[in-house]
Scaffold this active site. Sequence first.
Site, PDB file in Angstrom:
ATOM      1  NE  ARG A  69      -1.574   3.259   7.659  1.00 32.70           N
ATOM      2  CZ  ARG A  69      -2.801   2.878   8.018  1.00 32.70           C
ATOM      3  NH1 ARG A  69      -3.845   3.192   7.252  1.00 32.70           N
ATOM      4  NH2 ARG A  69      -3.011   2.187   9.118  1.00 32.70           N
ATOM      5  NE  ARG A 116      -2.525   0.877   3.696  1.00 38.58           N
ATOM      6  CZ  ARG A 116      -3.442   0.732   4.660  1.00 38.58           C
ATOM      7  NH1 ARG A 116      -4.723   0.752   4.349  1.00 38.58           N
ATOM      8  NH2 ARG A 116      -3.069   0.536   5.905  1.00 38.58           N
TER       9      ARG A 116
HETATM   10  P1  AMP Z   1      -6.365   2.625  10.584  1.00 40.95           P
HETATM   11  O1  AMP Z   1      -5.967   3.767   9.737  1.00 40.95           O
HETATM   12  O2  AMP Z   1      -7.841   2.553  10.836  1.00 40.95           O
HETATM   13  O3  AMP Z   1      -5.781   1.316  10.103  1.00 40.95           O
HETATM   14  O4  AMP Z   1      -5.711   2.879  12.026  1.00 40.95           O
HETATM   15  C1  AMP Z   1      -4.309   2.983  12.187  1.00 40.95           C
HETATM   16  C2  AMP Z   1      -3.956   2.885  13.658  1.00 40.95           C
HETATM   17  O5  AMP Z   1      -4.564   3.970  14.371  1.00 40.95           O
HETATM   18  C3  AMP Z   1      -4.449   1.633  14.348  1.00 40.95           C
HETATM   19  O6  AMP Z   1      -3.581   0.532  14.175  1.00 40.95           O
HETATM   20  C4  AMP Z   1      -4.502   2.101  15.806  1.00 40.95           C
HETATM   21  O7  AMP Z   1      -3.212   2.178  16.356  1.00 40.95           O
HETATM   22  C5  AMP Z   1      -5.006   3.542  15.650  1.00 40.95           C
HETATM   23  N1  AMP Z   1      -6.482   3.609  15.671  1.00 40.95           N
HETATM   24  C6  AMP Z   1      -7.320   3.972  14.649  1.00 40.95           C
HETATM   25  N2  AMP Z   1      -8.593   3.927  15.040  1.00 40.95           N
HETATM   26  C7  AMP Z   1      -8.585   3.521  16.332  1.00 40.95           C
HETATM   27  C8  AMP Z   1      -9.596   3.252  17.277  1.00 40.95           C
HETATM   28  N3  AMP Z   1     -10.908   3.381  16.982  1.00 40.95           N
HETATM   29  N4  AMP Z   1      -9.223   2.829  18.508  1.00 40.95           N
HETATM   30  C9  AMP Z   1      -7.925   2.699  18.841  1.00 40.95           C
HETATM   31  N5  AMP Z   1      -6.918   2.900  17.979  1.00 40.95           N
HETATM   32  C10 AMP Z   1      -7.239   3.317  16.739  1.00 40.95           C
END
Ligand code: AMP
Length: 238
Positions: free
Chosen positions: A177, A144
């Site tokens: 990322r 990605r």
């Molecule tokens: P994402 O972009 O949704 O894959 O999120 C990336 C990272 O952000 C995750 O691996 C968590 O570390 C953090 N994160 C995002 N959303 C949440 C959430 N609702 N609760 C806790 N951590 C979150």
Amino acid sequence: MKVLLRPAVLKAGDKINMRIILLGPPGAGKGTQAKTLAERLNLAHISTGDILRENASKGTQLGQQAKEYMNKGALVPDTLVSQMLTQRFSQPDIQSGFILDGYPRNINQAETLDDVLKQRNMGIDMVIYLDTSESVIIQRLSGRLVCSLCGRNFHIKNMPPEKEMTCDDCGGRLYQRTDDKEETIKKRLEVYKKESSGLVQHYQEKSKLFSVSADQEAPMVINKIIQLIDEYNDSHKK
Ligand code: AMP
């Protein structure tokens, strides 16, 4: 779980005031699908991951606290994310409907969301689960690339940008990322299984869950999601 029955009639630019959660493991395509859906149906796109990354890159207090969890592939503590969510829900754009991407991540967050919505006389209409196999997840995440300006996702092999490391839409620089490294991907999948997979049953029991096979290419998945939303609207016409 419910199945699709007929072709979609919703058109790009149609306004529908709905509150939708996109659920699924990392790599299911929640970000890509949520961004497209929000644009096509005029809904606010609320991605907790995007908000956290923005805070991390700006070096805010929240960002600094969140970064250490995110880099390890762990969940940021519920209290921090809940405060962030409450703040986001105080903005006026959510009144005309929204798509939540990356929240809730566990039952506690689902309950917080219910409270936050109840205070605003709102509720969730649909929870769309992007059902994805592990091999597809790993293949997607390890290739990605994300645009640093508009957030659009690309893939080194499956969806390469026209110009190397440059966004086709806005010309922004693409990056990988930090949590898309192999070790962190494994950890994120473990965290998903342990913390988040129970949400599928949680919303099924509330009769809110709709499932889409998300192993297919993004345009096929978006069509199926729009069909589901269309069908839902049709059967809930007042
Ligand atoms: P994402 O972009 O949704 O894959 O999120 C990336 C990272 O952000 C995750 O691996 C968590 O570390 C953090 N994160 C995002 N959303 C949440 C959430 N609702 N609760 C806790 N951590 C979150």
